[in-house]
Scaffold this motif. Structure first.
Motif, PDB file in Angstrom:
ATOM      1  N   GLY A 161      55.697 -90.470 -26.905  1.00  0.00           N
ATOM      2  CA  GLY A 161      56.427 -91.400 -26.047  1.00  0.00           C
ATOM      3  C   GLY A 161      56.162 -91.243 -24.564  1.00  0.00           C
ATOM      4  O   GLY A 161      56.732 -91.973 -23.750  1.00  0.00           O
ATOM      5  N   ALA A 162      55.283 -90.286 -24.210  1.00  0.00           N
ATOM      6  CA  ALA A 162      54.977 -90.062 -22.791  1.00  0.00           C
ATOM      7  C   ALA A 162      53.494 -89.761 -22.633  1.00  0.00           C
ATOM      8  O   ALA A 162      53.103 -88.619 -22.374  1.00  0.00           O
ATOM      9  N   PRO A 163      52.646 -90.763 -22.799  1.00  0.00           N
ATOM     10  CA  PRO A 163      51.200 -90.534 -22.713  1.00  0.00           C
ATOM     11  C   PRO A 163      50.778 -90.074 -21.314  1.00  0.00           C
ATOM     12  O   PRO A 163      51.427 -90.390 -20.316  1.00  0.00           O
ATOM     13  N   PHE A 164      49.694 -89.326 -21.271  1.00  0.00           N
ATOM     14  CA  PHE A 164      49.165 -88.873 -19.980  1.00  0.00           C
ATOM     15  C   PHE A 164      48.713 -90.074 -19.148  1.00  0.00           C
ATOM     16  O   PHE A 164      48.093 -91.000 -19.660  1.00  0.00           O
ATOM     17  N   ASP A 165      49.047 -90.023 -17.849  1.00  0.00           N
ATOM     18  CA  ASP A 165      48.527 -91.050 -16.947  1.00  0.00           C
ATOM     19  C   ASP A 165      47.718 -90.431 -15.800  1.00  0.00           C
ATOM     20  O   ASP A 165      47.185 -91.142 -14.946  1.00  0.00           O
ATOM     21  N   GLY A 166      47.649 -89.095 -15.785  1.00  0.00           N
ATOM     22  CA  GLY A 166      46.855 -88.409 -14.769  1.00  0.00           C
ATOM     23  C   GLY A 166      47.519 -88.317 -13.412  1.00  0.00           C
ATOM     24  O   GLY A 166      46.963 -87.719 -12.490  1.00  0.00           O
ATOM     25  N   LYS A 167      48.713 -88.875 -13.278  1.00  0.00           N
ATOM     26  CA  LYS A 167      49.407 -88.863 -11.985  1.00  0.00           C
ATOM     27  C   LYS A 167      50.810 -88.273 -12.109  1.00  0.00           C
ATOM     28  O   LYS A 167      51.075 -87.183 -11.629  1.00  0.00           O
ATOM     29  N   ALA A 168      51.699 -88.996 -12.774  1.00  0.00           N
ATOM     30  CA  ALA A 168      53.063 -88.505 -12.938  1.00  0.00           C
ATOM     31  C   ALA A 168      53.191 -87.618 -14.170  1.00  0.00           C
ATOM     32  O   ALA A 168      53.948 -86.657 -14.180  1.00  0.00           O
ATOM     33  N   ILE A 169      52.442 -87.947 -15.214  1.00  0.00           N
ATOM     34  CA  ILE A 169      52.438 -87.175 -16.457  1.00  0.00           C
ATOM     35  C   ILE A 169      51.025 -86.628 -16.649  1.00  0.00           C
ATOM     36  O   ILE A 169      50.083 -87.383 -16.896  1.00  0.00           O
ATOM     37  N   ILE A 170      50.901 -85.330 -16.506  1.00  0.00           N
ATOM     38  CA  ILE A 170      49.562 -84.744 -16.448  1.00  0.00           C
ATOM     39  C   ILE A 170      49.367 -83.642 -17.491  1.00  0.00           C
ATOM     40  O   ILE A 170      50.313 -83.105 -18.047  1.00  0.00           O
ATOM     41  N   SER A 171      48.088 -83.341 -17.720  1.00  0.00           N
ATOM     42  CA  SER A 171      47.719 -82.209 -18.570  1.00  0.00           C
ATOM     43  C   SER A 171      47.286 -81.062 -17.659  1.00  0.00           C
ATOM     44  O   SER A 171      47.289 -81.180 -16.428  1.00  0.00           O
ATOM     45  N   SER A 172      46.872 -79.971 -18.262  1.00  0.00           N
ATOM     46  CA  SER A 172      46.430 -78.824 -17.482  1.00  0.00           C
ATOM     47  C   SER A 172      45.225 -79.166 -16.604  1.00  0.00           C
ATOM     48  O   SER A 172      45.056 -78.588 -15.528  1.00  0.00           O
ATOM     49  N   GLU A 217      61.147 -91.122 -18.429  1.00  0.00           N
ATOM     50  CA  GLU A 217      61.003 -92.396 -17.712  1.00  0.00           C
ATOM     51  C   GLU A 217      60.223 -92.153 -16.428  1.00  0.00           C
ATOM     52  O   GLU A 217      60.450 -91.155 -15.733  1.00  0.00           O
ATOM     53  N   LYS A 218      59.315 -93.053 -16.133  1.00  0.00           N
ATOM     54  CA  LYS A 218      58.603 -92.987 -14.850  1.00  0.00           C
ATOM     55  C   LYS A 218      59.474 -93.618 -13.772  1.00  0.00           C
ATOM     56  O   LYS A 218      60.153 -94.621 -14.011  1.00  0.00           O
ATOM     57  N   THR A 219      59.463 -93.026 -12.607  1.00  0.00           N
ATOM     58  CA  THR A 219      60.220 -93.540 -11.470  1.00  0.00           C
ATOM     59  C   THR A 219      59.285 -93.679 -10.278  1.00  0.00           C
ATOM     60  O   THR A 219      58.144 -93.242 -10.325  1.00  0.00           O
ATOM     61  N   ASP A 220      59.791 -94.267  -9.210  1.00  0.00           N
ATOM     62  CA  ASP A 220      58.979 -94.386  -8.000  1.00  0.00           C
ATOM     63  C   ASP A 220      58.628 -93.007  -7.438  1.00  0.00           C
ATOM     64  O   ASP A 220      57.588 -92.817  -6.809  1.00  0.00           O
ATOM     65  N   ALA A 221      59.502 -92.029  -7.703  1.00  0.00           N
ATOM     66  CA  ALA A 221      59.290 -90.683  -7.164  1.00  0.00           C
ATOM     67  C   ALA A 221      58.562 -89.756  -8.135  1.00  0.00           C
ATOM     68  O   ALA A 221      58.218 -88.635  -7.785  1.00  0.00           O
TER      69      ALA A 221
END
Length: 462
Positions: A147-158, A236-240
């Motif tokens: 439910g939270a795929p990587f986007d490389g910005k807000a949700i990242i991997s190592s 949830e992604k937010t502006d921050a």
């Protein structure tokens, strides 16, 4: 008609390049195909560059927290971009080292994407290359949080955590294994607000419980928020950045952060690796099934697999040894296999964590009578002189035979000290032999000798 190569290795990481070099040393004509830079994830985005960053963190902590006691009177400061640059420079230097080794041993190297199209055939960017034997060493990639795929910005991997454009002000880390804890230590040391969430009941769940508890106390003392036995229920992604709903033993709470690092596990790099219509390679849980007892052969007799792509333990040193064992068996010079009961595990935080063998819980559950020897670094002259008295050495022995069943270290230089205990187990050293092996003074290693002595009631310094 002869094949183009005797051995073709797909993947240039710790398993791939080690296997290719060992095969060449044994006189085989070898080709190693790697779609990115030699060294794989370990050298380029894992083991090596993270240690460069962690060394930076240690220097920052040393000056910021210990500076006054050492007589340092200046104001500590650091340049985040230079930290990242240094880490990348280390990687580049090591890349060139592997390239040099390939030239030295005459290992063929081709950059490109490989696909197995037959028991003895591999297609690399449209060109078919044949080999007597094929070794798959393609490694793994990070697993995303459902439910939270990587986007490389807000949700990242190592990988993204290694070289962000700017230091995040806050970070939520999901997963408290070695990767999660190492990044938690690094970012906290340089001023990022860190929250760690772990679904199991403690940090580093595979380590000895006492070690995990000690690391948690250390992390919380450093200002980190640690939520164990907790589940990330919603993101949830937010502006921050992100806002996560965390289900904890004490109830649900919201955690907001600029970045969320997901470190919950890995999956094998097998997607598109072979043509299903021509080759049937058996898999399990997203990894290739390979038999260590039969030289790491897969379900296809001419195809072998080694390293992280065949499953846990996902460790570079295990991958290296699997590859060399596989190649030596393949070349007919040895029938040895990896001793999976004597694999060291290391976490490069401060304090560092290292272990080999059984935990105390596992040893007790085995039903064997045990004796435990434990020595704290606060009683070590060398550790106190270095202003690093945190942690201990804990050794678990068979009470009747004196056999070393397990070793657990938390403290400075833990990841270096563990090698002695791996060797001790390999050579079947007893508790008395470890105690009577003269350790130089003053060193951190004396704690190993003293721990063996403490278990026998013979520790002089405790």
């Amino acid at each position: 008609m002869a094949n183009d190569y005797e051995i073709l290795v797909i993947g240039g990481g710790p398993a791939g390049y080690a296997g290719a070099i060992r095969a060449a040393q044994l006189g085989k004509k070898v080709l190693c195909v790697e779609q990115d830079k030699l060294g794989g994830i370990c050298l380029n985005w894992g083991c090596i560059p993270t240690k460069a960053l962690l060394t930076n963190a240690h220097v920052v902590e040393l000056i910021s927290n210990h500076g006054p006691s050492f007589g340092f009177t200046g104001q500590a400061g650091w340049d985040f971009s230079q930290m990242v640059k240094r880490s990348r420079d280390v990687t580049t230097k090591m890349n060139k080292g592997i390239e040099g080794l390939f030239r030295k041993y005459k290992v063929g190297h081709q950059q490109g994407t490989a696909k197995v199209v037959g028991p003895n055939a591999v297609q690399v960017d449209g060109k078919t290359i044949t080999a007597d034997s094929i070794i798959l060493a393609t490694g793994v990639h990070p697993k995303a949080l459902p439910g939270a795929p990587f986007d490389g910005k807000a949700i990242i991997s190592s990988k993204e955590a290694m070289a962000p454009q700017a230091q995040p002000k806050s970070m939520l880390i999901v997963g408290a294994g070695a990767i999660g804890c190492e990044f938690a230590y690094f970012y906290n040391a340089i001023g990022t607000k860190v929250t760690i969430v772990e679904m199991l009941d403690r940090l580093l769940p595979i380590e000895d419980e006492e070690v995990s508890q000690t690391l948690r106390k250390s992390f919380e003392k450093r200002g980190m928020t640690v939520l164990t036995g907790s589940k990330t229920a919603k993101v949830e992604k937010t502006d921050a950045g992100v806002k996560a709903t965390i289900e904890t033993p004490k109830g649900t709470q919201q955690v907001e952060a600029e970045v969320m690092l997901v470190a919950i596990g890995v999956e094998g790099n097998i997607q598109g690796l072979w043509d299903e219509s021509r080759v049937k390679i058996e898999t399990f849980k997203g990894h290739i099934k390979a038999d260590p007892k039969d030289g790491y052969v897969t379900s296809v007799p001419s195809i072998y697999a080694v390293g992280d792509v065949i499953g846990p333990p996902w460790l570079a040193h295990v991958a290296h040894h699997e590859a060399t064992c596989c190649v030596e068996r393949l070349c007919g010079v040895s029938d040895r296999t990896v001793d999976y009961d004597n694999v060291p595990g290391c976490t490069y935080t401060e304090p560092g964590v290292a272990s080999v063998g059984l935990t105390e819980k596992q040893a007790r559950e085995s039903g064997r009578p045990i004796r435990i020897g434990k020595f704290p670094f606060i009683a070590s002259g060398r550790a106190v002189a270095a202003d690093e008295p945190e942690g201990f050495v804990k050794l678990i022995f068979d009470k009747e035979l004196g056999e070393l069943l397990g070793a657990h270290i938390i403290g400075a230089n833990a990841t270096e000290l563990i090698a002695e205990l791996v060797m001790a187990r390999k050579l079947e050293a007893t508790q008395e032999e470890i105690l009577h092996a003269m350790h130089p003074h003053p060193t951190f290693s004396e704690a190993v000798m003293e721990a063996a002595g403490q278990g026998l009631g013979e520790s002089v310094h405790l």
